[in-house]
Structure formats: structure tokens, C-alpha cells
Scaffold this motif. Structure first.
Motif, PDB file in Angstrom:
ATOM      1  N   ALA A   1       0.844  -1.191   0.000  1.00  0.00           N
ATOM      2  CA  ALA A   1       0.000   0.000   0.000  1.00  0.00           C
ATOM      3  C   ALA A   1       0.881   1.243   0.000  1.00  0.00           C
ATOM      4  O   ALA A   1       2.087   1.169   0.221  1.00  0.00           O
ATOM      5  CB  ALA A   1      -0.909   0.011   1.236  1.00  0.00           C
TER       6      ALA A   1
ATOM      7  N   GLU B   1     -11.787   5.293   6.755  1.00  0.00           N
ATOM      8  CA  GLU B   1     -13.023   4.581   6.426  1.00  0.00           C
ATOM      9  C   GLU B   1     -13.483   3.750   7.622  1.00  0.00           C
ATOM     10  O   GLU B   1     -14.676   3.721   7.953  1.00  0.00           O
ATOM     11  CB  GLU B   1     -12.790   3.682   5.212  1.00  0.00           C
ATOM     12  CG  GLU B   1     -14.027   2.892   4.794  1.00  0.00           C
ATOM     13  CD  GLU B   1     -13.753   1.992   3.604  1.00  0.00           C
ATOM     14  OE1 GLU B   1     -14.664   1.207   3.251  1.00  0.00           O
ATOM     15  OE2 GLU B   1     -12.648   2.051   3.034  1.00  0.00           O
ATOM     16  N   GLY B   2     -12.524   3.090   8.275  1.00  0.00           N
ATOM     17  CA  GLY B   2     -12.875   2.315   9.458  1.00  0.00           C
ATOM     18  C   GLY B   2     -13.340   3.191  10.599  1.00  0.00           C
ATOM     19  O   GLY B   2     -14.243   2.810  11.363  1.00  0.00           O
TER      20      GLY B   2
ATOM     21  N   ALA C   1      -6.496   6.131   4.036  1.00  0.00           N
ATOM     22  CA  ALA C   1      -7.884   6.060   3.584  1.00  0.00           C
ATOM     23  C   ALA C   1      -8.617   4.906   4.258  1.00  0.00           C
ATOM     24  O   ALA C   1      -9.778   5.036   4.669  1.00  0.00           O
ATOM     25  CB  ALA C   1      -7.918   5.905   2.064  1.00  0.00           C
ATOM     26  N   ALA C   2      -7.949   3.758   4.396  1.00  0.00           N
ATOM     27  CA  ALA C   2      -8.573   2.609   5.052  1.00  0.00           C
ATOM     28  C   ALA C   2      -8.821   2.890   6.532  1.00  0.00           C
ATOM     29  O   ALA C   2      -9.854   2.481   7.091  1.00  0.00           O
ATOM     30  CB  ALA C   2      -7.674   1.381   4.889  1.00  0.00           C
TER      31      ALA C   2
ATOM     32  N   TRP D   1      -3.493  -7.169   6.204  1.00  0.00           N
ATOM     33  CA  TRP D   1      -3.713  -6.076   7.154  1.00  0.00           C
ATOM     34  C   TRP D   1      -5.128  -5.521   7.055  1.00  0.00           C
ATOM     35  O   TRP D   1      -5.642  -4.953   8.026  1.00  0.00           O
ATOM     36  CB  TRP D   1      -2.685  -4.959   6.962  1.00  0.00           C
ATOM     37  CG  TRP D   1      -2.716  -4.275   5.624  1.00  0.00           C
ATOM     38  CD1 TRP D   1      -1.946  -4.567   4.529  1.00  0.00           C
ATOM     39  CD2 TRP D   1      -3.545  -3.178   5.226  1.00  0.00           C
ATOM     40  NE1 TRP D   1      -2.242  -3.725   3.482  1.00  0.00           N
ATOM     41  CE2 TRP D   1      -3.211  -2.855   3.888  1.00  0.00           C
ATOM     42  CE3 TRP D   1      -4.519  -2.425   5.874  1.00  0.00           C
ATOM     43  CZ2 TRP D   1      -3.835  -1.825   3.178  1.00  0.00           C
ATOM     44  CZ3 TRP D   1      -5.149  -1.384   5.179  1.00  0.00           C
ATOM     45  CH2 TRP D   1      -4.797  -1.098   3.845  1.00  0.00           C
ATOM     46  N   ARG D   2      -5.773  -5.693   5.893  1.00  0.00           N
ATOM     47  CA  ARG D   2      -7.143  -5.184   5.751  1.00  0.00           C
ATOM     48  C   ARG D   2      -8.111  -5.957   6.641  1.00  0.00           C
ATOM     49  O   ARG D   2      -9.145  -5.413   7.050  1.00  0.00           O
ATOM     50  CB  ARG D   2      -7.579  -5.282   4.284  1.00  0.00           C
ATOM     51  CG  ARG D   2      -6.733  -4.430   3.334  1.00  0.00           C
ATOM     52  CD  ARG D   2      -7.012  -4.775   1.894  1.00  0.00           C
ATOM     53  NE  ARG D   2      -6.724  -6.192   1.621  1.00  0.00           N
ATOM     54  CZ  ARG D   2      -6.848  -6.767   0.425  1.00  0.00           C
ATOM     55  NH1 ARG D   2      -7.261  -6.037  -0.612  1.00  0.00           N
ATOM     56  NH2 ARG D   2      -6.570  -8.039   0.259  1.00  0.00           N
ATOM     57  N   HIS D   3      -7.761  -7.214   6.951  1.00  0.00           N
ATOM     58  CA  HIS D   3      -8.582  -7.991   7.869  1.00  0.00           C
ATOM     59  C   HIS D   3      -8.213  -7.722   9.329  1.00  0.00           C
ATOM     60  O   HIS D   3      -9.052  -7.890  10.219  1.00  0.00           O
ATOM     61  CB  HIS D   3      -8.409  -9.488   7.582  1.00  0.00           C
ATOM     62  CG  HIS D   3      -8.860  -9.885   6.213  1.00  0.00           C
ATOM     63  ND1 HIS D   3      -8.452 -11.055   5.598  1.00  0.00           N
ATOM     64  CD2 HIS D   3      -9.675  -9.258   5.327  1.00  0.00           C
ATOM     65  CE1 HIS D   3      -9.003 -11.130   4.399  1.00  0.00           C
ATOM     66  NE2 HIS D   3      -9.738 -10.064   4.216  1.00  0.00           N
TER      67      HIS D   3
ATOM     68  N   GLY E   1      -3.035   5.367   0.843  1.00  0.00           N
ATOM     69  CA  GLY E   1      -4.014   4.287   0.786  1.00  0.00           C
ATOM     70  C   GLY E   1      -4.302   3.712   2.163  1.00  0.00           C
ATOM     71  O   GLY E   1      -5.455   3.385   2.487  1.00  0.00           O
ATOM     72  N   PHE E   2      -3.260   3.574   2.976  1.00  0.00           N
ATOM     73  CA  PHE E   2      -3.444   3.083   4.339  1.00  0.00           C
ATOM     74  C   PHE E   2      -4.272   4.072   5.149  1.00  0.00           C
ATOM     75  O   PHE E   2      -5.190   3.679   5.884  1.00  0.00           O
ATOM     76  CB  PHE E   2      -2.080   2.846   4.978  1.00  0.00           C
ATOM     77  CG  PHE E   2      -2.110   2.166   6.318  1.00  0.00           C
ATOM     78  CD1 PHE E   2      -3.125   1.303   6.675  1.00  0.00           C
ATOM     79  CD2 PHE E   2      -1.083   2.378   7.238  1.00  0.00           C
ATOM     80  CE1 PHE E   2      -3.142   0.663   7.918  1.00  0.00           C
ATOM     81  CE2 PHE E   2      -1.086   1.753   8.472  1.00  0.00           C
ATOM     82  CZ  PHE E   2      -2.119   0.898   8.820  1.00  0.00           C
TER      83      PHE E   2
ATOM     84  N   LEU F   1      -6.827  -4.706  10.488  1.00  0.00           N
ATOM     85  CA  LEU F   1      -7.051  -3.309  10.877  1.00  0.00           C
ATOM     86  C   LEU F   1      -8.350  -3.123  11.660  1.00  0.00           C
ATOM     87  O   LEU F   1      -8.353  -2.387  12.664  1.00  0.00           O
ATOM     88  CB  LEU F   1      -7.027  -2.412   9.636  1.00  0.00           C
ATOM     89  CG  LEU F   1      -7.271  -0.926   9.875  1.00  0.00           C
ATOM     90  CD1 LEU F   1      -6.201  -0.322  10.787  1.00  0.00           C
ATOM     91  CD2 LEU F   1      -7.324  -0.166   8.535  1.00  0.00           C
TER      92      LEU F   1
END
Length: 304
Positions: A221, A232-233, A228-229, A280-282, A225-226, A284
């Protein structure tokens, strides 16, 4: 198995203290003054008291920008200290796990770095960590160097906590979008280390279990981008989040240069140890739950 961890309050050391006992390991985590990696006598006393079966060096000087004005201290902790701790482990016949960083690379390769790529650190921090790698490998042949990147957790300072703090202070956050790497959750890394240690304890000198390995989160990433995630969370957990603006590294100068493309290839640790990079998306959301509260919770907390 008895595990001695150099470092106690850092992100990874804290997670190791939580994780390793679940596998029945007795963990002793020490930092200065009980274990000062820059003091040989302190190391020997800690070794004698803990009588470990394996040693993990999670102690480090990690102030990347401040290291530019404190090179002697950075090298004392990250290089000389790592070497002394590895040597003391070798003297007792113990395997040694040394944590390192993507900052050992210049980030100019254009592709994820393999373990045998030539390091070329851009700043003092990266240079001191690379020197620590070499010192550990030379003084203890039963060393595993584990390079990681972009570590984050509920503990200490990290990018996730910084983004959440700024989100509560600003209407807009500017984040660099031209630096690539991979976020790594400290609890995921602790899980991987828990799997590594029994093999290291049993492996003889010369075993392929030792050497240099890469392990970060996946996928790769940019910092933007990180961010943004993360936002969003945070929004899913009831936070009002600011606008996010992409900027270049040139627009955000720092005392220490950053590698623009520090992606690490993590295939070797999968091939040799059967450990895959965690997504990491799972992971975070688990971290955001700890820092804010579960998604949809009207009573979300603010601990960032």
C-alpha cells in the motif's frame, strides 16, 4: 520454553507478552535499567536471571528523524547492543531473533526486495539497523533476522494512532501517496514469532531456519491508501472524519529521507517456515475496535 524478550513496553514486546504465554511459554520481557542492551554486564545479569531457551531482541532506537542528530545513540542501541545481545546468546548456545526494518533499503528498486538484495539505507536509523543485522549474524550463527515494516498496534506511537488523532483535530489531512510499503499489525507479527520460536530452539547451526527473512502485512500500500482505510474504518465506528489529500514526499520534507518503495518480498518465510503474510485489511478492524470501539457502536471510545 523460556523466552527472554529485550524490550518491554514497545509495540511488539507488548504483544509478545500477551501472545507467547498462550502457547505455554514463560516470557521475561525486560528493558533498561533491568536489561540495557548497551551494557554488557546488564545483558549478562539478565541472561543469568532469566535462563532463557531463546532470545528475541525487540529493543530498538526507532526515532527515525531524531536519529539523524543522535547517530551515536542509534548505533549504540541498534547495532552495538544487538551484537552484544547476540553474542551473549551464542555464549549460552541459544538461538537469537533480531527484529529489523525495511529502512535498510534505499527504496529505488522498483519491485519488492528479496532477502538477498543489497541493503543501502538512506538514513542513520536504517544504517544502524543494518549494522545490527550484521553484528547479530556474525556473532551468533543461530540468528534469524526478521525485517518488517509499518508496525502498528494499540500501544505506543504509530501511524494509525496519529491518523485518528489528526482526524479529531483537522478538517483535512495531507498524506504522502508516493511511498510504498506494507502495514504490519504487531499482534500478527507476534503470532508469527510464536510459530518461529519452537523451530529455532530445536534447529542446529546451519539449519535453513536461520538467516534473513522478511515479514510484513499484505497487500502492499501507500501511506495515503493506508490512511484512507483507517479513516473509512473510523467513519464506520461513528467518527466524523476529515478530507484526505494526497501529496508528494517533496511536499512533506523530513530530517531523515524515507525509502520511496520499501516493499518486501515475503515468499521466503512462507517457503521455509510456512508463515504467510497476514492481510492487514482484515487485521485493521481489530485494531480500530481496540482504539475506538466496534463498528456501529454509538458509544465509541477515543483512545488514540
Amino acid at each position: 520454553m523460556r523466552v527472554l524478550v529485550a524490550g518491554r513496553t514497545g509495540q511488539l514486546a507488548t504483544e509478545l507478552l500477551h501472545r507467547l504465554p498462550r502457547d505455554g511459554h514463560a516470557v521475561t520481557a525486560l528493558e533498561a535499567p533491568e536489561l540495557d542492551v548497551t551494557d554488557r554486564e546488564s545483558i549478562l545479569r539478565a541472561m543469568e536471571a532469566a535462563r532463557p531457551d531463546v532470545v528475541v531482541n525487540a529493543a530498538a532506537y526507532t526515532a527515525v528523524d531524531r536519529a539523524e542528530s543522535q547517530p551515536d545513540l542509534a548505533f549504540a542501541v541498534n547495532a552495538i547492543g544487538a551484537g552484544m545481545l547476540a553474542a551473549a546468546s551464542a555464549a549460552r548456545g541459544l538461538p537469537f531473533l533480531q527484529l529489523s526494518t525495511d529502512y535498510v533499503f534505499a527504496g529505488q528498486g522498483g519491485a519488492p526486495y528479496d532477502e538477498d538484495a543489497e541493503p543501502a539505507p538512506l538514513g542513520v536509523y536504517g544504517a544502524s539497523k543494518f549494522a545490527g543485522e550484521r553484528a547479530a549474524l556474525v556473532t551468533n550463527p543461530r540468528t534469524l533476522v526478521l525485517r518488517t515494516a509499518w508496525l502498528c498496534s494499540p500501544h505506543g506511537g504509530n501511524f494509525v494512532k496519529t491518523m485518528l488523532r489528526l482526524a479529531g483535530e483537522r478538517d483535512e489531512i495531507a498524506v504522502v501517496a508516493d511511498q510504498q510499503g506494507a502495514p504490519t499489525l504487531a499482534d500478527d507479527l507476534a503470532d508469527a514469532i510464536a510459530r518461529l520460536l519452537p523451530r529455532l530452539a530445536a534447529a542446529p547451526e546451519g539449519d535453513p531456519a536461520f538467516g534473513v527473512f522478511h515479514l510484513t502485512g499484505a497487500p502492499h500500500a501507500t501511506w495515503h491508501g493506508f490512511a484512507a482505510a483507517i479513516l473509512e474504518g473510523a467513519a464506520a465506528r461513528g467518527r466524523t472524519v476529515p478530507r484526505l489529500r494526497a501529496i508528494t514526499t517533496a511536499e512533506y520534507p523530513t530530517p531523515a529521507p524515507r525509502p520511496p518503495d520499501a516493499r518486501l518480498n515475503c515468499d521466503r518465510i512462507l517457503r521455509v517456515h510456512g508463515i504467510a503474510a497476514a492481510d492487514w485489511r482484515h487485521s485493521l478492524p481489530r485494531l480500530l475496535d481496540a482504539l475506538i470501539g466496534p463498528a456501529g457502536n454509538p458509544n465509541a471510545k477515543d483512545t488514540a
